[in-house]
Scaffold this motif. Structure first.
Motif, PDB file in Angstrom:
ATOM      1  N   GLN A 196       0.829  -1.211   0.000  1.00 25.29           N
ATOM      2  CA  GLN A 196       0.000   0.000   0.000  1.00 25.29           C
ATOM      3  C   GLN A 196       0.859   1.255   0.000  1.00 25.29           C
ATOM      4  N   LEU A 197       1.909   1.254   0.810  1.00 29.76           N
ATOM      5  CA  LEU A 197       2.813   2.406   0.844  1.00 29.76           C
ATOM      6  C   LEU A 197       3.454   2.615  -0.525  1.00 29.76           C
ATOM      7  N   ASN A 198       3.872   1.528  -1.154  1.00 26.08           N
ATOM      8  CA  ASN A 198       4.474   1.614  -2.478  1.00 26.08           C
ATOM      9  C   ASN A 198       3.491   2.203  -3.488  1.00 26.08           C
ATOM     10  N   ASP A 199       2.220   1.838  -3.363  1.00 25.70           N
ATOM     11  CA  ASP A 199       1.195   2.362  -4.274  1.00 25.70           C
ATOM     12  C   ASP A 199       1.079   3.884  -4.182  1.00 25.70           C
ATOM     13  N   ILE A 200       1.308   4.440  -2.995  1.00 23.08           N
ATOM     14  CA  ILE A 200       1.210   5.897  -2.837  1.00 23.08           C
ATOM     15  C   ILE A 200       2.573   6.577  -2.886  1.00 23.08           C
TER      16      ILE A 200
END
Length: 49
Positions: free
Chosen positions: A28-32
């Motif tokens: 999720q962090l990578n997605d943002i």
């Protein structure tokens, strides 16, 4: 609100933001566009002015 009151509130918002981001998975962090080691700096930058 006094200066101290606004600093206390900013500190509370910083901690809340850091906690919320820490709950995200690495995916999720990578997605943002955030890596886990950046959480503190990002949260602090938002309220440390």
């Amino acid at each position: 609100m006094t200066f101290m009151g606004s600093r206390i509130r900013a500190n509370q918002r910083y901690h809340q933001t850091a906690r919320e981001l820490a709950r995200y998975s690495d995916h999720q962090l990578n997605d943002i566009g955030i890596s886990r080691f950046e959480i503190d700096a990002i949260a602090r930058r938002q309220y440390d002015q």
